[in-house]
Design an enzyme around this catalytic site. Structure first.
Site, short mmCIF file in Angstrom:
data_model
loop_
_atom_site.label_atom_id
_atom_site.label_comp_id
_atom_site.label_asym_id
_atom_site.label_seq_id
_atom_site.Cartn_x
_atom_site.Cartn_y
_atom_site.Cartn_z
N HIS A 12 -4.47 1.13 7.51
CA HIS A 12 -3.38 1.57 7.48
C HIS A 12 -3.04 2.70 6.71
O HIS A 12 -2.44 3.85 6.97
CB HIS A 12 -2.30 0.62 7.22
CG HIS A 12 -0.58 1.10 7.39
ND1 HIS A 12 0.19 0.71 8.44
CD2 HIS A 12 -0.14 1.72 6.45
CE1 HIS A 12 1.42 1.33 8.21
NE2 HIS A 12 1.17 2.06 6.98
N GLU A 13 -3.73 2.63 5.38
CA GLU A 13 -3.53 3.58 4.31
C GLU A 13 -4.51 4.73 4.69
O GLU A 13 -4.06 6.01 4.32
CB GLU A 13 -3.81 3.08 3.08
CG GLU A 13 -2.71 2.07 2.79
CD GLU A 13 -1.37 2.29 2.85
OE1 GLU A 13 -0.89 3.45 2.51
OE2 GLU A 13 -0.42 1.49 3.07
N HIS B 29 -3.11 6.89 6.94
CA HIS B 29 -1.96 8.16 6.63
C HIS B 29 -2.78 9.12 5.84
O HIS B 29 -2.21 10.40 6.00
CB HIS B 29 -1.31 7.49 5.26
CG HIS B 29 -0.13 6.53 5.49
ND1 HIS B 29 1.01 7.16 6.13
CD2 HIS B 29 0.37 5.14 5.07
CE1 HIS B 29 1.84 6.19 6.35
NE2 HIS B 29 1.63 4.98 5.85
N CYS C 28 5.73 -0.13 7.84
CA CYS C 28 5.24 0.96 6.75
C CYS C 28 6.35 1.42 6.21
O CYS C 28 7.51 1.40 6.58
CB CYS C 28 4.96 2.40 7.85
SG CYS C 28 4.41 3.73 6.81
N LEU C 29 6.33 1.71 4.75
CA LEU C 29 7.43 1.85 3.75
C LEU C 29 8.04 3.18 4.25
O LEU C 29 9.09 3.41 4.14
CB LEU C 29 6.80 2.22 2.42
CG LEU C 29 6.43 1.24 1.71
CD1 LEU C 29 5.83 1.50 0.14
CD2 LEU C 29 7.53 0.14 1.50
N GLN D 32 2.90 9.66 1.50
CA GLN D 32 4.14 9.09 1.57
C GLN D 32 5.21 9.33 0.39
O GLN D 32 6.32 9.05 0.07
CB GLN D 32 4.00 7.47 1.39
CG GLN D 32 3.29 7.14 2.81
CD GLN D 32 3.16 5.66 2.86
OE1 GLN D 32 2.48 5.32 2.31
NE2 GLN D 32 4.25 4.75 3.53
N GLY E 282 0.80 -1.23 -0.03
CA GLY E 282 -0.09 -0.12 -0.03
C GLY E 282 0.84 1.26 0.04
O GLY E 282 2.26 1.29 0.21
ZN ZN Z 1 2.44 3.13 5.75
#
Ligand code: ZN
Length: 192
Positions: A157-158, A161, A115-116, A73, A68
């Site tokens: 999660h997304e 964000h 998380c990225l 991000q 995701g």
């Molecule tokens: Zn994330």
């Protein structure tokens, strides 16, 4: 050595799936950048530029090996996220959520999450087992989608964000402070 995560110019590459249309691979914004902790603006214009952005976000997400990716991000404070829990194996699993809202959630699953934007750190987060989301696709059409387990987790999660919330906020204070301290140390060493 140039750090790709701090470069403001996205690289342009052609992927094998879309040889005719180049896509941009955006660098992923890391924890510490204030854009990750502020709510994104609603998407109002669904045009060719928006469709291109969605394709670029998928390409950037696959390049980073994520399931995701949310617009903040890649440095864009917008309510837009892309998800593919198959990691690009199934084109039909590509999900675009513009202006998403969770309209139903059920059950509880405690699972490790990463998380990225916080590479190298993971923690257990309780998320609903089933989640139904109402959103718009890249063309602006409204739809509803239901996910369970990993997909339900990805939705939460997304969408977090897009509200400026990171998974760290769902961890115990002890665990969260530990991760923050380690990141601070990495930053001092120039490794973050
Ligand atoms: Zn994330």
């Amino acid at each position: 050595m140039p750090d790709k995560s701090t470069s403001s110019e996205p690289a342009t590459v052609a992927t094998p799936e879309t040889p005719a249309k180049p896509v941009k691979i955006y660098p992923i914004v890391k924890y510490g950048d204030p854009i990750l902790e502020k709510p994104g603006a609603a998407i109002k214009k669904f045009d060719a530029e928006m469709e291109q952005l969605v394709e670029d976000m998928f390409a950037s997400m696959y390049a980073a090996q994520g399931v995701g990716l949310a617009a903040p991000q890649i440095g864009l404070s917008l309510r837009l996220t892309v998800i593919d829990v198959t990691g690009g194996k199934n084109p039909e699993a590509k999900i675009v959520l513009a202006n998403p809202e969770i309209i139903h959630a059920e059950g509880e699953v405690r699972e490790e999450e990463g998380c990225l934007s916080i590479p190298g750190f993971r923690g257990y987060v309780i998320r609903p087992q089933f989640v139904t989301v109402k959103a718009q696709n890249a063309k602006g059409e409204s739809y509803e989608i239901r996910g369970e387990n990993l997909l339900a987790r990805a939705f939460c999660h997304e969408i977090d964000h897009l509200n400026g919330v990171l998974f760290l906020q769902h961890l115990s204070m002890l665990k969260r402070d530990l991760i923050k301290r380690k990141i601070k140390k990495l930053r001092k060493q120039g490794e973050w």
